[in-house]
Design an enzyme around this catalytic site. Structure first.
Site, PDB file in Angstrom:
ATOM      1  N   GLY A 256       0.778  -1.232   0.000  1.00  0.00           N
ATOM      2  CA  GLY A 256       0.000   0.000   0.000  1.00  0.00           C
ATOM      3  C   GLY A 256       0.805   1.275   0.000  1.00  0.00           C
ATOM      4  N   PRO A 291       5.175  -4.327  -0.967  1.00  0.00           N
ATOM      5  CA  PRO A 291       4.981  -3.193  -1.871  1.00  0.00           C
ATOM      6  C   PRO A 291       4.838  -3.651  -3.318  1.00  0.00           C
ATOM      7  CG  PRO A 291       7.287  -3.421  -1.318  1.00  0.00           C
ATOM      8  CD  PRO A 291       6.555  -4.431  -0.479  1.00  0.00           C
ATOM      9  N   ARG A 293       3.189  -0.964  -6.087  1.00  0.00           N
ATOM     10  CA  ARG A 293       3.276   0.325  -6.760  1.00  0.00           C
ATOM     11  C   ARG A 293       4.559   1.076  -6.397  1.00  0.00           C
ATOM     12  NH1 ARG A 293      -1.247   3.103  -8.267  1.00  0.00           N
ATOM     13  NH2 ARG A 293      -2.433   1.998  -6.672  1.00  0.00           N
ATOM     14  N   CYS A 361     -14.462   2.636 -28.356  1.00  0.00           N
ATOM     15  CA  CYS A 361     -15.856   3.088 -28.428  1.00  0.00           C
ATOM     16  C   CYS A 361     -16.516   3.081 -27.053  1.00  0.00           C
ATOM     17  CB  CYS A 361     -16.633   2.219 -29.405  1.00  0.00           C
ATOM     18  SG  CYS A 361     -16.085   2.403 -31.107  1.00  0.00           S
ATOM     19  N   GLU A 362     -15.949   3.845 -26.140  1.00  0.00           N
ATOM     20  CA  GLU A 362     -16.473   4.041 -24.796  1.00  0.00           C
ATOM     21  C   GLU A 362     -16.175   5.480 -24.385  1.00  0.00           C
ATOM     22  OE1 GLU A 362     -18.067   1.857 -22.932  1.00  0.00           O
ATOM     23  OE2 GLU A 362     -17.602  -0.080 -23.883  1.00  0.00           O
ATOM     24  N   TYR A 390       0.141  -1.531 -12.348  1.00  0.00           N
ATOM     25  CA  TYR A 390      -1.268  -1.620 -12.732  1.00  0.00           C
ATOM     26  C   TYR A 390      -1.508  -0.995 -14.103  1.00  0.00           C
ATOM     27  CZ  TYR A 390      -1.363  -2.685  -7.811  1.00  0.00           C
ATOM     28  OH  TYR A 390      -1.089  -3.240  -6.588  1.00  0.00           O
TER      29      TYR A 390
END
Length: 443
Positions: A256, A291, A293, A361-362, A390
């Site tokens: 985190g 860890p 990130r 297409c969003e 991520y």
């Protein structure tokens, strides 16, 4: 989330990650390799990682927490390419996994099984069996129901299962709602008040080796006070269990730890290490952190080409060839990554703004509005910074798009560590099998 940068702050795009720098021609380099050179070799979009930055991050964290003798297990879900994992494994890192597939990746990267911890709220029987047979360090169990299945598989295999109970301490990580994992209504862990009875009962079962406790309160945490709250609660629980005559040998403190950028500073590692020492340092437990990130986030970028320019409601729009399937975080979390141009910015005006969107297409395929990019033209290369965690790990082939390649840079060299997966590859996976009769078919 702190990597969600308000438009008024995005003009600070010329303070990139330390391994990115402009060469004598003003164009952006990754370590000593021109991003133009990589784009020419692999096409766009692509992910690029710095081996040097990854190694340095590990050393910095390991040094900071050395006094408390804390082990580091990298959260594989953050960046699961086996070549990234191998860089860390060679330095001595363990791995925190949440699936059988991640276990296979960790092992393929050269991680010894005794340095792998299996977390996750929904392990299957097959995954539990594979973990026990591989000799993993421990299973972090998240419910009484899961504990029962672990015990059953342990009996069937004849392998005693090393188990830590994941504790939900009801601590708010004060981060994005979708990455907060330890409030009382979370799907994760066992409520802290229920742990003593479950731990005591499990300790009496011969097929289970109850080794300790685990906690993980969320992701992208910059205010370190929630860690203090969670680990202090964990320490109290350890003392309570020991008074009851129960052994607690290990504490998994979770991950985190967040990353900063040029708009906001990252957490202080000295303070982080101090909190570990003050809360759980005197318990005599083997400690580890997980860890993801913090180690990988600032070691990766996503490079994309500008396809078209248009305007909507008076705002210039640059349509790029990267999309939400390549970098999901803006659509999923509302994150906005720092953006750079490979070419030195042209004619920067203090009030210029450009909206960056992808081709999917969003409506959610929108990376946000940016200031300070200068004049953008079709064919320009743009770089999403802080994309090493991520990013590629969450990418997909939505809209039948290619799965983007990943590139690792090491000094003046680079290599492809995941090739581009194109539509021909995807169609190979969809070859029809033979028709099989259903249960109620006649004859």
């Amino acid at each position: 989330m702190t990597d969600t940068i308000a438009p008024s702050q995005t003009s600070k795009t010329e303070t990139p990650s330390r391994w990115l720098a402009r060469g004598g021609d003003g164009r952006l380099h990754a370590e000593d390799v021109s991003l133009d050179r990589i784009a020419g070799a692999v096409g766009t979009p692509f992910y690029c990682y710095s081996a040097g930055a990854l190694r340095q991050n590990y050393v910095n964290l390991k040094t900071a927490i050395a006094a408390s003798n804390v082990s580091i297990c990298f959260a594989v879900k953050a960046s699961s390419n086996i070549h990234v994992l191998a860089e860390l494994a060679r330095l001595g890192a363990g791995m925190d996994i949440v699936s059988g597939g991640e276990m296979a990746r960790a092992l393929a990267a050269g991680t010894p099984p005794e340095r792998i911890i299996f977390s996750g709220v929904g392990k299957t029987r097959a995954e539990i069996c594979a973990a026990l047979e591989a000799g993993l360090h421990q299973l972090n169990v998240e419910s009484s129901a899961e504990l029962e299945i672990v015990a059953e598989v342990a009996r069937e295999t004849g392998i005693r299962a090393p188990v830590a109970l994941r504790v939900n301490p009801d601590v708010d990580a004060r981060t994005h709602a979708k990455i907060t994992t330890a409030k009382k209504d979370s799907k994760f862990g066992i409520a802290i008040g229920e742990v003593p009875a479950i731990y005591a009962e499990a300790s009496m079962r011969p097929e289970l080796n109850m080794v300790g406790l685990a906690v993980h309160i969320g992701s992208q945490i910059l205010d370190l006070s929630p860690f203090r709250d969670a680990w202090a609660a964990l320490a109290d629980l350890v003392r309570q269990l020991r008074v009851a005559g129960l052994a607690v040998e290990r504490l998994d403190l979770g991950g985190g730890l967040g990353i900063g950028d040029d708009a906001q500073a990252g957490p202080d590692l000295v303070e982080y290490a101090s909190i570990i020492a003050e809360t759980v340092g005197d318990l005599g437990c083997a400690l580890n952190v997980e860890p993801g990130r913090w180690l990988a986030g600032r070691t990766g970028i996503l490079v994309s080409e500008v396809l078209y320019l248009k305007e909507s409601a008076g705002v210039p729009i640059a349509v790029i060839d990267a999309a939400m399937n390549d970098l999901m975080r803006p659509a999923l979390y509302g994150a906005q990554h720092p953006l750079l141009t490979v070419e030195a910015p042209r004619l920067v005006e203090s009030d210029d703004v450009c909206r960056i969107v992808g081709p999917i297409c969003e409506s959610s395929d929108d990376f946000g509005r940016y200031h300070g990019l200068g004049t953008i033209v079709a064919g320009d290369l743009v770089v999403f910074d802080n994309a090493g965690a991520y990013g590629a790990a969450m990418s997909s082939t939505y809209n039948s798009r290619d799965l983007v390649p990943e590139v690792l840079v090491n000094g003046a060299q680079f290599r492809v560590i995941r090739r581009r997966t194109n539509i021909a590859d995807a169609l190979e996976l969809e070859q029809a099998g033979s028709w099989l009769a259903g249960e109620n078919s006649a004859g």
